[in-house]
Design a protein around this motif. Structure first.
Motif, PDB file in Angstrom:
ATOM      1  N   LEU A 148      12.469 -42.675 -24.168  1.00  0.00           N
ATOM      2  CA  LEU A 148      11.046 -42.986 -24.282  1.00  0.00           C
ATOM      3  C   LEU A 148      10.664 -44.092 -23.303  1.00  0.00           C
ATOM      4  O   LEU A 148      10.156 -45.151 -23.678  1.00  0.00           O
ATOM      5  CB  LEU A 148      10.698 -43.393 -25.719  1.00  0.00           C
ATOM      6  CG  LEU A 148      10.546 -42.253 -26.720  1.00  0.00           C
ATOM      7  CD1 LEU A 148      10.219 -42.792 -28.097  1.00  0.00           C
ATOM      8  CD2 LEU A 148       9.479 -41.247 -26.278  1.00  0.00           C
ATOM      9  N   PHE A 155       4.734 -41.872 -21.230  1.00  0.00           N
ATOM     10  CA  PHE A 155       3.458 -42.037 -21.912  1.00  0.00           C
ATOM     11  C   PHE A 155       2.310 -41.788 -20.946  1.00  0.00           C
ATOM     12  O   PHE A 155       1.445 -42.638 -20.708  1.00  0.00           O
ATOM     13  CB  PHE A 155       3.382 -43.423 -22.535  1.00  0.00           C
ATOM     14  CG  PHE A 155       4.342 -43.606 -23.673  1.00  0.00           C
ATOM     15  CD1 PHE A 155       3.943 -43.382 -24.981  1.00  0.00           C
ATOM     16  CD2 PHE A 155       5.659 -43.969 -23.430  1.00  0.00           C
ATOM     17  CE1 PHE A 155       4.840 -43.537 -26.036  1.00  0.00           C
ATOM     18  CE2 PHE A 155       6.567 -44.123 -24.473  1.00  0.00           C
ATOM     19  CZ  PHE A 155       6.150 -43.901 -25.782  1.00  0.00           C
ATOM     20  N   SER A 160       5.343 -37.772 -23.636  1.00  0.00           N
ATOM     21  CA  SER A 160       6.099 -38.320 -24.757  1.00  0.00           C
ATOM     22  C   SER A 160       5.881 -37.510 -26.032  1.00  0.00           C
ATOM     23  O   SER A 160       6.800 -37.331 -26.837  1.00  0.00           O
ATOM     24  CB  SER A 160       5.713 -39.775 -24.987  1.00  0.00           C
ATOM     25  OG  SER A 160       4.306 -39.893 -25.202  1.00  0.00           O
ATOM     26  N   CYS A 183       8.657 -35.387 -28.190  1.00  0.00           N
ATOM     27  CA  CYS A 183       8.853 -35.464 -29.643  1.00  0.00           C
ATOM     28  C   CYS A 183       8.842 -34.079 -30.272  1.00  0.00           C
ATOM     29  O   CYS A 183       9.634 -33.784 -31.184  1.00  0.00           O
ATOM     30  CB  CYS A 183       7.779 -36.345 -30.273  1.00  0.00           C
ATOM     31  SG  CYS A 183       7.892 -38.093 -29.836  1.00  0.00           S
ATOM     32  N   TYR A 215      14.151 -47.148 -25.967  1.00  0.00           N
ATOM     33  CA  TYR A 215      12.758 -47.607 -25.908  1.00  0.00           C
ATOM     34  C   TYR A 215      12.750 -49.050 -25.440  1.00  0.00           C
ATOM     35  O   TYR A 215      13.351 -49.917 -26.074  1.00  0.00           O
ATOM     36  CB  TYR A 215      12.110 -47.482 -27.286  1.00  0.00           C
ATOM     37  CG  TYR A 215      10.781 -48.168 -27.407  1.00  0.00           C
ATOM     38  CD1 TYR A 215       9.685 -47.718 -26.677  1.00  0.00           C
ATOM     39  CD2 TYR A 215      10.613 -49.267 -28.242  1.00  0.00           C
ATOM     40  CE1 TYR A 215       8.456 -48.355 -26.779  1.00  0.00           C
ATOM     41  CE2 TYR A 215       9.392 -49.902 -28.362  1.00  0.00           C
ATOM     42  CZ  TYR A 215       8.316 -49.447 -27.621  1.00  0.00           C
ATOM     43  OH  TYR A 215       7.106 -50.077 -27.719  1.00  0.00           O
ATOM     44  N   HIS A 274       7.180 -44.315 -31.078  1.00  0.00           N
ATOM     45  CA  HIS A 274       6.194 -43.737 -30.158  1.00  0.00           C
ATOM     46  C   HIS A 274       4.817 -44.356 -30.373  1.00  0.00           C
ATOM     47  O   HIS A 274       4.154 -44.796 -29.428  1.00  0.00           O
ATOM     48  CB  HIS A 274       6.148 -42.224 -30.347  1.00  0.00           C
ATOM     49  CG  HIS A 274       5.176 -41.531 -29.450  1.00  0.00           C
ATOM     50  ND1 HIS A 274       3.813 -41.474 -29.719  1.00  0.00           N
ATOM     51  CD2 HIS A 274       5.344 -40.879 -28.269  1.00  0.00           C
ATOM     52  CE1 HIS A 274       3.205 -40.811 -28.754  1.00  0.00           C
ATOM     53  NE2 HIS A 274       4.105 -40.442 -27.864  1.00  0.00           N
TER      54      HIS A 274
END
Length: 332
Positions: A122, A127, A136, A140, A163, A190
């Motif tokens: 991530l 993003f 992202s 998922c 992350y 997230h």
């Protein structure tokens, strides 16, 4: 040309949800394209049966070819004993036979389960998104589908989530509660990132720490699945992945946004965030779009060729179409 692209979506987390067409139920109804929920990811549980043996596997759809419903040869070595009438002559152990002077045969037991470990990257570059979902969010969705598919074949599922400067390790388990816990962790991480105001520059853990975490979870004979956009993964990290392939089956999936291959409804001059600088691109110019596409294809080919000698297949998934639509397109 560009290693990462800044999202063309509004940056505020309070913006209205994206207008997402469910396309005959191929997307969860709760999807807004920006944030994720456990209920949204649980949607893929009912679709996991599509890829159960003897049907096509999910990997046959990702790689464009049929894959065996068995894991490797589907058997693990048990013992060697003296040959008996009716034994398969193809399983004769010639070394033991030559050493003892008596014919011996190998015995195998059926491989019941294989731990499946997801490496979920991530990084900040995930993003971003311009069409349907953030990359992202699509990541998922894919992680959820793979988890439910593995669980339905009675495999244990675990994960390493990278992350910022954190590594979250979730040990493999074959219970539904454990899968839901994994998805809850994924949603929490997230959405926490989405709600932060500055998501453009984040540090991340070193390849050594990520490799150590994967080695801890990937015992010999595990299946490791790398989910990333590979924009921040270094050559050293690719080398670390190939080391794991010596005793495990490793697969990799690259997430990308349509604009990374020159596809975008946007026209005229647009601001695009690269790895270090923000630049202006004329997306109305065909040559500009072709250059963007060529850059992506070069990067994908480089990574694929780096992994190929180790038997690691690299697939790609777009965030511009529903996941199931892409996986089921070959079955239509």
């Amino acid at each position: 040309m560009l290693s990462s692209l800044k999202s063309l979506l509004p940056s505020s987390p309070s913006t209205p949800p994206l207008a997402v067409a469910t396309k005959e139920g191929l997307l969860p109804e709760l999807t807004n394209g920006v944030e994720v929920t456990v209920d949204e990811l649980a949607f893929y549980q009912i679709h996991s049966q599509r890829w159960q043996p003897p049907k096509k596997s999910v990997w046959s759809q990702l790689n464009g070819q049929h894959a065996s419903p068995k894991k490797g040869r589907g058997m693990t070595f048990s013992e060697v004993r003296q040959y008996q009438a009716g034994d398969d002559v193809r399983q004769i152990d010639w070394r033991v036979t030559a050493r003892t002077g008596k014919v011996h045969t190998k015995l195998f037991t059926e491989e019941r389960e294989r731990p499946v470990v997801l490496f979920i990257d991530l990084s900040s570059s995930l993003f971003s998104g311009t069409t349907l979902l953030l990359k992202s969010v699509q990541l998922c969705h894919l992680a959820s589908l793979l988890s439910w598919v593995a669980l339905s074949t009675q495999d244990r599922v675990g994960a390493v989530i990278r992350y910022q400067d954190q590594l979250i390790e979730i040990r493999p388990s074959s219970s539904r509660c454990a899968i839901l816990h994994l998805l809850q962790q994924l949603c929490q991480i997230h959405n926490q990132h989405i709600q932060q105001s500055d998501i453009t520059t984040r540090s991340h853990t070193t390849s050594d720490s990520a490799l150590s975490a994967l080695v801890n979870l990937c015992k010999k004979g595990s299946e490791l699945i790398i989910l990333s956009d590979f924009s921040t993964i270094t050559d050293d990290e690719l080398t670390a992945v190939t080391h794991l392939s010596k005793h495990n089956r490793v697969r990799a999936v690259m997430l990308y946004d349509p604009i990374e291959v020159g596809e975008s409804p946007a026209k005229g001059q647009q601001s695009v965030q690269g790895k270090r600088h923000e630049i202006q691109l004329d997306l109305s110019n065909k040559q500009t779009r072709n250059d963007i596409k060529h850059s992506f294809e070069q990067r994908f080919a480089y990574i694929a060729q780096s992994l190929l000698p180790y038997g690691i297949a690299l697939s790609k998934i777009s965030s511009g179409q529903p996941l199931l639509l892409q996986l089921l397109s070959d079955q239509q």
